[in-house]
Write an enzyme that holds these catalytic residues in place. Structure first.
Site, PDB file in Angstrom:
ATOM      1  N   LYS A 266      -1.189   4.585   6.888  1.00  0.00           N
ATOM      2  CA  LYS A 266      -0.943   3.516   5.924  1.00  0.00           C
ATOM      3  C   LYS A 266      -2.261   3.062   5.333  1.00  0.00           C
ATOM      4  O   LYS A 266      -3.187   2.680   6.039  1.00  0.00           O
ATOM      5  CB  LYS A 266      -0.243   2.334   6.606  1.00  0.00           C
ATOM      6  CG  LYS A 266       0.082   1.259   5.604  1.00  0.00           C
ATOM      7  CD  LYS A 266       0.959   0.185   6.182  1.00  0.00           C
ATOM      8  CE  LYS A 266       1.173  -0.887   5.116  1.00  0.00           C
ATOM      9  NZ  LYS A 266       1.968  -1.993   5.641  1.00  0.00           N
TER      10      LYS A 266
ATOM     11  N   VAL B 168       1.898   4.897   2.081  1.00  0.00           N
ATOM     12  CA  VAL B 168       1.937   5.562   3.383  1.00  0.00           C
ATOM     13  C   VAL B 168       1.910   7.065   3.142  1.00  0.00           C
ATOM     14  O   VAL B 168       2.678   7.595   2.331  1.00  0.00           O
ATOM     15  CB  VAL B 168       3.196   5.167   4.175  1.00  0.00           C
ATOM     16  CG1 VAL B 168       3.181   5.857   5.532  1.00  0.00           C
ATOM     17  CG2 VAL B 168       3.262   3.672   4.326  1.00  0.00           C
TER      18      VAL B 168
ATOM     19  N   GLY C 200       0.821  -1.208   0.000  1.00  0.00           N
ATOM     20  CA  GLY C 200       0.000   0.000   0.000  1.00  0.00           C
ATOM     21  C   GLY C 200       0.851   1.251   0.000  1.00  0.00           C
ATOM     22  O   GLY C 200       2.043   1.218  -0.284  1.00  0.00           O
TER      23      GLY C 200
ATOM     24  N   ASP D 232       7.217  -9.699   8.087  1.00  0.00           N
ATOM     25  CA  ASP D 232       7.761  -8.982   6.933  1.00  0.00           C
ATOM     26  C   ASP D 232       8.914  -8.096   7.383  1.00  0.00           C
ATOM     27  O   ASP D 232       8.915  -6.882   7.172  1.00  0.00           O
ATOM     28  CB  ASP D 232       6.676  -8.163   6.256  1.00  0.00           C
ATOM     29  CG  ASP D 232       7.096  -7.692   4.879  1.00  0.00           C
ATOM     30  OD1 ASP D 232       8.115  -8.197   4.352  1.00  0.00           O
ATOM     31  OD2 ASP D 232       6.416  -6.804   4.326  1.00  0.00           O
TER      32      ASP D 232
END
Ligand SMILES: *[C@@H]1O[C@H](CO)[C@@H](O)[C@H](O)[C@H]1NC(C)=O
Ligand SMILES: *[C@@H]1O[C@H](CO)[C@@H](O)[C@H](O)[C@H]1NC(C)=O
Ligand SMILES: *[C@@H]1O[C@H](CO)[C@@H](O)[C@H](O)[C@H]1NC(C)=O
Ligand SMILES: *[C@@H]1O[C@H](CO)[C@@H](O)[C@H](O)[C@H]1NC(C)=O
Ligand SMILES: *[C@@H]1O[C@H](CO)[C@@H](O)[C@H](O)[C@H]1NC(C)=O
Ligand SMILES: *[C@@H]1O[C@H](CO)[C@@H](O)[C@H](O)[C@H]1NC(C)=O
Ligand SMILES: *[C@@H]1O[C@H](CO)[C@@H](O)[C@H](O)[C@H]1NC(C)=O
Ligand SMILES: *[C@@H]1O[C@H](CO)[C@@H](O)[C@H](O)[C@H]1NC(C)=O
Ligand SMILES: *[C@@H]1O[C@H](CO)[C@@H](O)[C@H](O)[C@H]1NC(C)=O
Ligand SMILES: *[C@@H]1O[C@H](CO)[C@@H](O)[C@H](O)[C@H]1NC(C)=O
Length: 755
Positions: free
Chosen positions: A459, A445, A443, A556
């Site tokens: 976000k 930010v 996505g 992640d």
């Protein structure tokens, strides 16, 4: 007999009918006289207050006689025997014919015509005056000095008429201007005069008498108009005949002084008509009656003044439109559909058509506009309701209700807030492009500024699996409670959108990725800084793995998810995208997620994210920090694109030192390099169980850092101290053994750890 009688009867009836027929129109015509009184003498109408015969006039002064033996019949004023030729109610004037006074010289008989002649003395009584405005005194013939005197014999007015000697036959320069004829004005209020002719003896030396003479000389009063027309141009003044001239008489009701006096005795008041009024005379005492404007007729009679039907006299009362008579006036309007000034020719224009069209157009326009507006308004309303419903649906779907309940039951979470979409739109200026802090696979930010001027990072994820959304609220709740200096604080979230938006504290210095691989890379990064960043990140991950109520895995871990503040303190971010550690089999995620280059190979095979997966990824970060090479560098040879494989290959060849960044190589001594390489090899082990825990990694890094901070020369010089430092380490993790392991690794054998 009977037949003749019948015949007579029929005849009588016929006569009566004819008479009635003849009388009716006369009766209908406007009456100017009292009933039964003659209203004409010859051609002259006799309006009341004048009248012929007693009882027909207002009083004796208005009594007239009509001598029908003369032809045409002669109208005589009874009181003073003047011969009238005209009568006017409107002007209050009458015109009399009065003989001029004549004096002629007969060579044999001398002067003829004497001073006692009737025509020399004119007297009016009561109602009449010689109009000063309309009459003038005239002396005619040469030489002639004429004048008139009043009742007491005093001179009133006069003039002298002379003929020039050179001119024969009384020829004049023209007009009645003194030569052959002269004139003078009259005073007001004259009702009596005596005319005189001054006689001159011919031949005397006086210059007046040197001129020509005429046989006869005249003096008289006459109407101005008559004088002007008679003596225009070069008239013949040399006349000898006897003649009468018109004289204008002003008549009025003169038995009282003025109107106000007259109105005191209404029985005697002459103005009888309702639509009439009283006017003072301009000539002596008395008053006159006149019909009001818009009325005509005889104001001296009851109902004598009648409304004028102006619409029947359009020559006098112009109207080119629709004429309507009203009492005392009339209206003149333009025909329907036109407008303008109807009293003027072509004054009406079909302007109304345009106005009407305009009105209709305006009306229709307004109607259409209103309808469109209403539709639009309704549409907006429906859209808004739809939007609200959608928001509500998303909110519930994303577990907003559960989150609210949890927040409520835990007595409110400090600093955590559920934001509305409007708040976040406002904070990011509608997610403007210039507010983008970074873009990733998951996505975008945005930088946002909240109402209270707090700077945040928002976000906005691209997508989220249904399975994730169910857990989302729970995750949010747990994450919101984490308060660690090396973890980016989650301030809140927005659940009104399909994919929830997360609001984090804003960390000013960007990502670690950018710091070490940025377009404008920082020249010098000290080993200490690198170790500190690594240690702090490890500490944060370790905390999440162990400290929280439920172990939270990041999933992640990568340099792009480690942020740096202004003092280069590491802050691990994006736990929101990670999984909570599965409690049982059923909760094992089906989706493999993470970033290429950091992915735990075991996780790829088992699809099970463990805390060791984060350890693997973290190893890659440390590797990046020391080499300043990207986890995957696409510009290298195909087999060497992965930093991890590169490193392991280099380790096997014993050339791993070459991979290191120059600065690190310079600052790091052999022992430390060996230690770090060994730690990395463990972290990057293919087998998850062989990897150390995050806690251990954090501790080792911290220790290495402290070790590095000591001046190496000093440590080198003091072998005991160095030994003790290493000894402390040995106690913890069996340094010797690890040294051995590294050697094994170099030989390509499998490596095992015994901690
Ligand atoms: C009418 O006029 C005639 C002719 O001038 C005259 O003889 C007669 O006396 C007049 N009658 C009256 C009543 O004045
Ligand atoms: C009578 O009076 C009317 C209106 O004042 C005028 O028009 C007309 O010429 C007059 N007639 C005579 C004979 O003076
Ligand atoms: C003067 O009067 C007499 C008698 O009346 C007359 O015959 C004669 O014509 C007159 N003369 C003039 C010039 O008028
Ligand atoms: C008065 O004068 C007129 C005309 O001038 C004349 O006909 C008449 O006879 C005179 N009357 C007397 C009494 O002198
Ligand atoms: C007027 O006429 C008479 C005769 O008709 C003449 O004798 C006399 O000279 C004339 N007067 C003037 C001023 O022309
Ligand atoms: C007569 O009277 C009227 C108004 O009363 C005035 O205007 C006019 O000048 C007067 N005429 C004379 C000759 O005095
Ligand atoms: C009008 O008449 C009355 C009564 O005769 C009198 O008192 C008043 O002075 C008159 N007005 C004028 C301006 O002469
Ligand atoms: C009003 O006028 C009539 C007729 O002239 C007269 O008989 C009457 O006395 C007058 N009344 C007054 C109050 O002057
Ligand atoms: C007539 O005269 C009187 C007195 O001068 C005055 O009050 C009145 O208004 C006058 N009336 C008219 C209609 O002029
Ligand atoms: C008649 O009507 C016109 C227009 O309506 C107005 O100007 C005028 O004063 C009226 N006249 C009278 C006597 O009322």
């Amino acid at each position: 007999m009977t037949t003749s009688a019948l015949h007579l009867q029929v005849l009588a009836l016929t006569v009566f009918l004819v008479c009635a027929a003849a009388v009716t129109p006369a009766a209908l015509a406007q009456q100017q006289q009292l009933p039964g009184c003659p209203d004409k003498c010859g051609d002259i109408s006799i309006p009341y207050p004048f009248g012929i015969g007693a009882g027909c006039a207002r009083d004796q002064y208005f009594e007239l006689e009509c001598n029908r033996t003369n032809s045409p019949p002669r109208l005589i004023v009874s009181t003073h025997r003047q011969h009238l030729v005209n009568l006017s109610l409107a002007d209050g004037e009458a015109t009399a014919l009065i003989n001029a006074r004549r004096q002629c010289y007969n060579s044999t008989e001398g002067l003829i015509g004497d001073a006692n002649n009737m025509s020399t003395r004119i007297s009016l009584f009561n109602a009449y005056r010689f109009s000063a405005a309309r009459n003038r005194f005239v002396a005619l013939g040469c030489p002639n000095m004429g004048y008139f005197v009043d009742t007491v014999g005093c001179y009133v007015s006069g003039c002298t008429s002379i003929c020039r000697p050179s001119q024969g036959s009384g020829a004049s320069t023209g007009g009645c201007t003194g030569e052959g004829c002269c004139q003078s004005k009259l005073p007001n209020n004259t009702d009596y005069y005596e005319l005189y002719i001054q006689t001159f003896k011919p031949g005397e030396g006086d210059p007046i008498l040197r001129g020509g003479t005429t046989s006869c000389r005249y003096v008289f009063l006459a109407e101005d108009k008559w004088i002007d027309t008679t003596y225009r141009g070069s008239p013949d003044f040399n006349r000898t005949d006897d003649f009468a001239v018109p004289v204008v008489l002003d008549w009025a009701i003169r038995d009282v002084y003025n109107c106000s006096a007259a109105m005191r005795n209404m029985t005697n008041y002459a103005c009888r008509s309702a639509h009439g009024g009283c006017f003072n005379t301009s000539d002596g005492q008395g008053y006159q009656c006149k019909c009001s404007q818009g009325y005509e007729g005889n104001p001296y009679l009851n109902d004598g003044c009648q409304d004028i039907d102006e619409c029947k006299h359009l020559d006098k009362y112009p109207c080119h439109g629709v004429c309507t008579n009203v009492p005392g006036n009339y209206t003149c309007e333009c025909p329907q559909g036109t407008s303008g000034d109807a009293t003027m020719k072509n004054g009406c224009r079909p302007k109304d058509k345009f106005t009407l069209a305009l009105k209709v157009f305006t009306g229709v326009s307004v109607g259409v506009f209103m309808s469109v507006f209403m539709c639009f308004w309704l549409y907006l309303g429906l859209q808004k309701r739809k939007l609200i419903r959608t928001k509500q649906r998303f909110f519930e779907q994303n577990g907003g209700v559960i989150l609210q309940q949890q927040m409520h039951s835990s007595g409110g979470v400090g600093g955590f807030k559920i934001f509305s979409t409007e708040e976040l739109e406002k904070a990011t200026n509608n997610f403007a492009a210039d507010r983008v802090l970074g873009r990733g696979g998951h996505g975008v930010v945005y930088k946002g500024v909240l109402e209270d001027d707090m700077v945040v990072a928002i976000k906005k994820s691209k997508m989220m699996e249904e399975a994730q959304t169910k857990e989302f609220a729970r995750e949010m709740f747990i994450l919101s409670q984490i308060n660690h200096k090396n973890i980016v604080k989650l301030l809140g979230c927005c659940l009104e959108v399909e994919v929830p938006m997360l609001v984090y504290e804003f960390v000013s210095n960007g990502t670690l990725y950018h710091y070490i691989h940025g377009k404008e890379p920082i020249d010098q990064i000290s080993l200490d800084t690198r170790l500190r960043i690594a240690a702090e990140s490890a500490e944060a991950l370790s905390y999440m793995h162990s400290s929280a109520s439920l172990p939270i895995l990041h999933g992640d871990v990568k340099t792009a998810n480690i942020l740096l503040d202004d003092k280069l303190n590491a802050k691990v971010s994006d736990f929101g995208a990670s999984k909570l550690a599965p409690i049982d089999e059923a909760e094992i995620a089906t989706l493999v997620q993470g970033t290429c280059g950091y992915l735990d190979p075991e996780y790829l095979m088992t699809c099970q994210l463990t805390n060791k997966s984060d350890v693997y990824s973290f190893g890659v970060i440390v590797l990046e920090l020391l080499t300043r090479k990207k986890a995957l560098y696409l510009d290298g040879p195909e087999e060497d694109r992965s930093l991890v494989s590169c490193f392991t290959t280099a380790m096997k060849a014993g050339r791993h030192q070459e991979l290191l960044d120059n600065q690190v190589r310079n600052e790091m001594n052999e022992e430390m390099l060996t230690e770090i390489a060994h730690l990395l090899m463990r972290c990057l082990s293919m087998n998850g169980e062989e990897r150390p825990t995050m806690k251990e990694v954090a501790e080792r890094l911290e220790m290495l850092r402290r070790y590095q901070q000591h001046p190496w020369v000093e440590a080198k010089g003091n072998a005991e101290e160095n030994q003790s430092l290493l000894g402390m380490e040995q106690q913890n993790s069996n340094y010797q053994l690890r040294q051995h392991d590294v050697l094994d690794l170099e030989e390509g054998s499998t490596y095992t750890f015994s901690l």
